[in-house]
Design a protein around this motif. Structure first.
Motif, PDB file in Angstrom:
ATOM      1  N   ALA A 554       6.574  88.302  24.149  1.00  0.00           N
ATOM      2  CA  ALA A 554       6.906  88.547  22.884  1.00  0.00           C
ATOM      3  C   ALA A 554       6.490  90.173  22.495  1.00  0.00           C
ATOM      4  O   ALA A 554       7.298  90.943  21.800  1.00  0.00           O
ATOM      5  N   ALA A 555       5.245  90.396  22.961  1.00  0.00           N
ATOM      6  CA  ALA A 555       5.004  91.978  22.986  1.00  0.00           C
ATOM      7  C   ALA A 555       6.000  92.750  23.525  1.00  0.00           C
ATOM      8  O   ALA A 555       6.233  93.609  23.108  1.00  0.00           O
ATOM      9  N   ALA A 556       6.493  92.424  24.846  1.00  0.00           N
ATOM     10  CA  ALA A 556       7.367  93.228  25.539  1.00  0.00           C
ATOM     11  C   ALA A 556       8.682  93.486  24.914  1.00  0.00           C
ATOM     12  O   ALA A 556       9.424  94.669  24.884  1.00  0.00           O
ATOM     13  N   ILE A 557       9.251  92.636  24.064  1.00  0.00           N
ATOM     14  CA  ILE A 557      10.473  92.637  23.463  1.00  0.00           C
ATOM     15  C   ILE A 557      10.206  93.122  22.164  1.00  0.00           C
ATOM     16  O   ILE A 557      11.435  93.646  21.422  1.00  0.00           O
ATOM     17  N   SER A 558       9.233  93.346  21.616  1.00  0.00           N
ATOM     18  CA  SER A 558       8.847  93.908  20.369  1.00  0.00           C
ATOM     19  C   SER A 558       8.262  95.364  20.091  1.00  0.00           C
ATOM     20  O   SER A 558       7.781  95.882  19.097  1.00  0.00           O
ATOM     21  N   ASP A 559       8.388  96.038  21.474  1.00  0.00           N
ATOM     22  CA  ASP A 559       7.806  97.397  21.329  1.00  0.00           C
ATOM     23  C   ASP A 559       6.471  97.547  21.290  1.00  0.00           C
ATOM     24  O   ASP A 559       5.770  98.256  20.525  1.00  0.00           O
ATOM     25  N   ARG A 560       5.587  96.362  21.660  1.00  0.00           N
ATOM     26  CA  ARG A 560       4.458  96.099  21.742  1.00  0.00           C
ATOM     27  C   ARG A 560       3.867  96.291  19.998  1.00  0.00           C
ATOM     28  O   ARG A 560       3.008  96.962  19.758  1.00  0.00           O
ATOM     29  N   SER A 561       4.309  95.231  19.597  1.00  0.00           N
ATOM     30  CA  SER A 561       3.835  95.270  18.138  1.00  0.00           C
ATOM     31  C   SER A 561       2.407  95.048  17.756  1.00  0.00           C
ATOM     32  O   SER A 561       2.043  94.173  18.560  1.00  0.00           O
ATOM     33  N   PRO A 562       1.907  95.775  16.897  1.00  0.00           N
ATOM     34  CA  PRO A 562       0.481  95.583  16.607  1.00  0.00           C
ATOM     35  C   PRO A 562      -0.176  94.117  16.416  1.00  0.00           C
ATOM     36  O   PRO A 562      -0.879  93.811  16.834  1.00  0.00           O
ATOM     37  N   GLY A 563       0.767  93.425  15.538  1.00  0.00           N
ATOM     38  CA  GLY A 563       0.424  91.923  15.353  1.00  0.00           C
ATOM     39  C   GLY A 563       0.361  91.290  16.422  1.00  0.00           C
ATOM     40  O   GLY A 563      -0.698  90.623  16.675  1.00  0.00           O
ATOM     41  N   LEU A 564       1.582  91.232  17.323  1.00  0.00           N
ATOM     42  CA  LEU A 564       1.210  90.555  18.477  1.00  0.00           C
ATOM     43  C   LEU A 564       0.066  90.950  19.581  1.00  0.00           C
ATOM     44  O   LEU A 564      -0.466  90.110  20.162  1.00  0.00           O
ATOM     45  N   TYR A 596       0.370 104.302  11.767  1.00  0.00           N
ATOM     46  CA  TYR A 596       0.001 103.085  11.114  1.00  0.00           C
ATOM     47  C   TYR A 596      -0.221 101.855  11.953  1.00  0.00           C
ATOM     48  O   TYR A 596       0.805 101.503  12.578  1.00  0.00           O
ATOM     49  N   VAL A 597      -1.486 101.031  11.764  1.00  0.00           N
ATOM     50  CA  VAL A 597      -1.576  99.937  12.388  1.00  0.00           C
ATOM     51  C   VAL A 597      -2.445  99.277  11.431  1.00  0.00           C
ATOM     52  O   VAL A 597      -3.519  99.637  10.818  1.00  0.00           O
ATOM     53  N   PRO A 598      -1.894  97.981  10.939  1.00  0.00           N
ATOM     54  CA  PRO A 598      -2.615  97.224   9.932  1.00  0.00           C
ATOM     55  C   PRO A 598      -3.810  96.695  10.545  1.00  0.00           C
ATOM     56  O   PRO A 598      -3.988  96.612  11.568  1.00  0.00           O
ATOM     57  N   SER A 599      -4.770  96.335   9.540  1.00  0.00           N
ATOM     58  CA  SER A 599      -6.025  95.897  10.023  1.00  0.00           C
ATOM     59  C   SER A 599      -6.071  94.656  10.549  1.00  0.00           C
ATOM     60  O   SER A 599      -6.945  94.209  11.460  1.00  0.00           O
ATOM     61  N   ALA A 600      -5.117  93.780  10.049  1.00  0.00           N
ATOM     62  CA  ALA A 600      -5.217  92.312  10.485  1.00  0.00           C
ATOM     63  C   ALA A 600      -5.412  92.050  12.225  1.00  0.00           C
ATOM     64  O   ALA A 600      -6.056  91.184  12.552  1.00  0.00           O
ATOM     65  N   PRO A 601      -4.598  92.863  12.925  1.00  0.00           N
ATOM     66  CA  PRO A 601      -4.662  92.657  14.594  1.00  0.00           C
ATOM     67  C   PRO A 601      -6.094  92.828  14.877  1.00  0.00           C
ATOM     68  O   PRO A 601      -6.763  92.072  15.849  1.00  0.00           O
ATOM     69  N   PHE A 602      -6.667  93.726  14.217  1.00  0.00           N
ATOM     70  CA  PHE A 602      -8.210  93.974  14.715  1.00  0.00           C
ATOM     71  C   PHE A 602      -9.168  92.576  14.179  1.00  0.00           C
ATOM     72  O   PHE A 602     -10.122  92.428  14.855  1.00  0.00           O
ATOM     73  N   VAL A 603      -9.053  92.098  13.073  1.00  0.00           N
ATOM     74  CA  VAL A 603      -9.591  91.067  12.956  1.00  0.00           C
ATOM     75  C   VAL A 603      -9.363  90.005  13.800  1.00  0.00           C
ATOM     76  O   VAL A 603     -10.339  89.332  14.273  1.00  0.00           O
ATOM     77  N   HIS A 604      -8.318  89.585  14.194  1.00  0.00           N
ATOM     78  CA  HIS A 604      -8.050  88.783  15.150  1.00  0.00           C
ATOM     79  C   HIS A 604      -8.591  88.781  16.675  1.00  0.00           C
ATOM     80  O   HIS A 604      -9.124  88.051  17.450  1.00  0.00           O
ATOM     81  N   ALA A 605      -8.407  90.008  16.866  1.00  0.00           N
ATOM     82  CA  ALA A 605      -9.186  90.423  18.334  1.00  0.00           C
ATOM     83  C   ALA A 605     -10.526  90.418  18.357  1.00  0.00           C
ATOM     84  O   ALA A 605     -11.185  89.732  19.206  1.00  0.00           O
ATOM     85  N   TYR A 606     -11.334  90.802  17.028  1.00  0.00           N
ATOM     86  CA  TYR A 606     -12.883  90.971  17.369  1.00  0.00           C
ATOM     87  C   TYR A 606     -13.091  89.495  17.148  1.00  0.00           C
ATOM     88  O   TYR A 606     -14.296  88.916  17.495  1.00  0.00           O
TER      89      TYR A 606
END
Length: 658
Positions: A554-564, A596-606
């Motif tokens: 999914a990340a590969a086909i979405s141009d490495r979307s921050p959410g993914l 711009y990168v939203p905050s939610a991906p960082f929440v999931h990551a940490y």
């Protein structure tokens, strides 16, 4: 079947009928028969080979060249033709069954160039001078060899002396209303072909564009959308959403096959022909359960010359004439409509058409059309609804990438303006509801979603939106039930299947979530939402290797979307691949330095890495951004590592979820 080329394209005359192979019309004194493409091809091939018997295999190969279909489809076509022509197997005035061989067209046929059969200029002029107040609806009686209900819309002059181009909006709105109300009236009226079982569900298939200009696709699609919109207000009828029916644009599948795929009793099919100075729209209602019985049909025909916007008033007068068959609210919705110029509505149609395309560039293109429409007519409410949806799309990860905190107020403002102008726009209520949900105004969101459903009980987006709202508040069973309804209304939409899977994910019913997401990918391979929601469902189900494989794809086909990337980091960490998790987290940090990168991906990551302090730091930023993650907090599985911390309960209270 392709018509012969050149100016001498033949028109075949036989008995009282005339078959025009270029315009693909079967005409008689009682009107024009709304033949489906396959039925027309069957008749034309038989006539063009009238000197011999045509085998069933030859007909099947010609009419369905790229498909393997059962012989019963051909039998139904022959039966339909005999009914329309007033023929029978015993009389065989036109079509003779040759046992063991096939069929033969036996009536005398005369071939002549198309121009000989074209109505004279005098006839056209006579029709052209009928005023809007004298617009005639000519009905032929139901009977053998006649069309059930043949309607001809005749153009009119503007009483104020304004000339101008053909009004597409008048035609679209008038036709849409007449089709929708005629279907509703049919279900309670004698005098039409009936079935023992009532029609409880139907789909309006994309009207076929028979015009030579492929640029007219948006025109045909606009009529299709309008008909669906009108019918969606019916409370006792399940109407399939646009996304699913558009899967059958230019399809070669048969009526029973389509009806089975959509799980409906009946189909509305038809075509739009724009030829020379005329437009002809043919529609019919087919019962898919009883050998494709033609239950009802209408023909609409108009000039491309001076056409009044008063045609809209014709639709309104029809609404008033069937008031007893409509609720008072629906009557007000129709009669509250206002005329609009062709240029305004053309920009609106092109804007809606652009929003259906997946490319990021399509959203600014759509906005430009909506803004152009509003520049010409600031009181045209549907354009504000379209603009609201476009702003919402700009605030998403896949299609826009703009900060949601900036796009949300613009989306709300446009939707509110739409409702000030027309409070009956269900889509605008859905936009308001989605925004209120993101602002954690739970009761306001609930009210707006339900208001939309009150206006359009068949609105799939309102059903899935309310489903997510209820699940987010912990009302799991109610939310799942609504999600299932949304799926039934839009059964072939990959996006809807993915969203239903997302609902099951929040309900922690991971097997069902995985099944729905896989169905989404079956409908549309490698769609972003299907892959993403499948990946996070596999993650929570403990199937880490599969989840990583899906999320990496999914990340590969979405141009490495921050959410993914945030979900991938979380999954790496939960799978024990900490180095991979930190590498992906660093990629997110680098992306944030350049855009711009939203905050939610960082929440999931940490949260996945177990760094709770960092997770709460980013969660606070997500709150400031009105991130989607915040309305999901109470049920989001990825937030489980944070739930025991008092800071989490405090945040739930701040957004009125506890």
């Amino acid at each position: 079947m392709q018509a012969p080329s050149g100016n001498s394209t033949p028109v075949y005359e036989f008995g009282p009928f005339r078959l025009n192979t270029r315009r693909r019309l079967l005409e008689s004194e009682s009107g024009t028969a709304p033949l489906t493409a396959k039925v027309f091809d069957t008749l034309a091939f038989l006539i063009e080979h009238q000197q011999r018997t045509v085998s069933k295999d030859e007909l099947l190969h010609h009419v369905w060249p790229d498909s393997v279909v059962e012989e019963g489809n051909l039998t139904r076509n022959i039966s339909t033709l005999r009914r329309i022509l007033g023929d029978s197997p015993e009389a065989h005035r036109y079509i003779l069954t040759v046992p063991g061989e096939g069929y033969r067209f036996v009536a005398p046929v005369r071939s002549l160039p198309e121009e000989v059969a074209t109505p004279s200029a005098g006839q056209d002029a006579q029709a052209h001078e009928v005023t809007a107040s004298e617009l005639q609806v000519e009905q032929s009686p139901v009977g053998r060899g006649t069309i059930h209900d043949s309607t001809r819309i005749v153009p009119a002059h503007d009483p104020h002396g304004r000339g101008g181009p053909f009004s597409m909006v008048a035609t679209i709105l008038a036709v849409a209303f007449i089709v929708a109300t005629s279907v509703a009236v049919w279900m309670g009226q004698p005098g039409f072909a009936r079935t023992d079982q009532p029609v409880q569900s139907l789909a309006v298939l994309p009207l076929e564009n028979l015009s030579a200009d492929p640029e007219q696709e948006y025109f045909a699609d606009g009529i299709t959308d309008a008909i669906i919109g009108r019918l969606s207000a019916a409370r006792d009828l399940r109407v399939i959403s646009r996304t699913s029916v558009m899967q059958f644009k230019n399809t070669r599948q048969t009526v029973p096959e389509i009806a089975e795929a959509l799980d409906v009793d009946a189909l509305v099919v038809g075509s739009v022909l724009r030829s020379g100075s005329r437009v002809r729209i043919s529609v019919q209602l087919i019962d898919a359960r009883s050998a494709e019985t033609n239950l009802w049909s209408e023909i609409f025909e108009t000039e491309l010359g001076d056409v009044l916007l008063l045609q809209m008033n014709v639709a309104e007068s029809i609404a008033r004439s069937i008031e007893l068959r409509r609720t008072a609210r629906e009557t007000r919705r129709v009669t509250g409509s206002r005329p609009v110029t062709p240029e305004v509505y053309e920009h609106y149609l092109r804007g809606r058409y652009a929003l259906t395309r997946p490319q990021r560039a399509a959203v600014p293109e759509a906005m430009a059309h909506f803004e152009a429409a509003l520049a010409l007519d600031p009181a045209f409410a549907p354009a504000y609804t379209g603009l609201s949806r476009a702003y919402r799309e700009l605030g998403t990860i896949f299609r826009g990438g703009s900060p949601q905190a900036e796009m949300l107020p613009k989306s709300v403002g446009a939707a509110q303006q739409a409702l000030r102008l027309d409070p009956t726009l269900a889509e605008a209520h859905v936009m308001i509801a989605a925004a209120r949900q993101r602002e954690w105004q739970w009761q306001e969101a609930d009210t707006a979603f339900r208001h939309a459903l009150d206006l359009e009980p068949n609105n799939a987006q309102a059903h899935i939106g309310l489903a997510h709202l209820l699940v987010a508040q912990g009302r799991i069973d109610d939310g799942v039930q609504l999600a299932r309804k949304a799926r039934a209304l839009d059964p072939l939409s990959a996006e809807m299947a993915a969203n239903v899977g997302w609902t099951f994910y929040f309900a922690r019913r991971y097997d069902e979530a995985i099944r729905e997401c896989q169905a989404s990918l079956d409908l549309q391979k490698d769609n972003h939402s299907g892959l993403w929601f499948l990946g996070i469902s596999l993650n929570q189900a403990g199937r880490f290797d599969e989840a990583i494989q899906i999320l990496e794809r999914a990340a590969a086909i979405s141009d490495r979307s921050p959410g993914l990337l945030g979900s991938l980091t979380n999954t790496y960490a939960r799978a024990g691949r900490r180095d991979d998790a930190l590498r992906t987290l660093n990629e997110l940090e680098r992306r944030r330095q350049t855009g711009y990168v939203p905050s939610a991906p960082f929440v999931h990551a940490y949260a996945g890495l177990g760094d709770l302090d960092q997770a709460f730091t980013w969660l606070e930023r997500a709150h400031q951004e009105t991130s989607n993650l915040i309305w999901q907090l109470k049920v989001a599985p990825t937030m489980d590592p944070l739930r025991a911390d008092p800071r989490f309960s405090a945040l739930l209270r701040r957004v009125w979820l506890e």
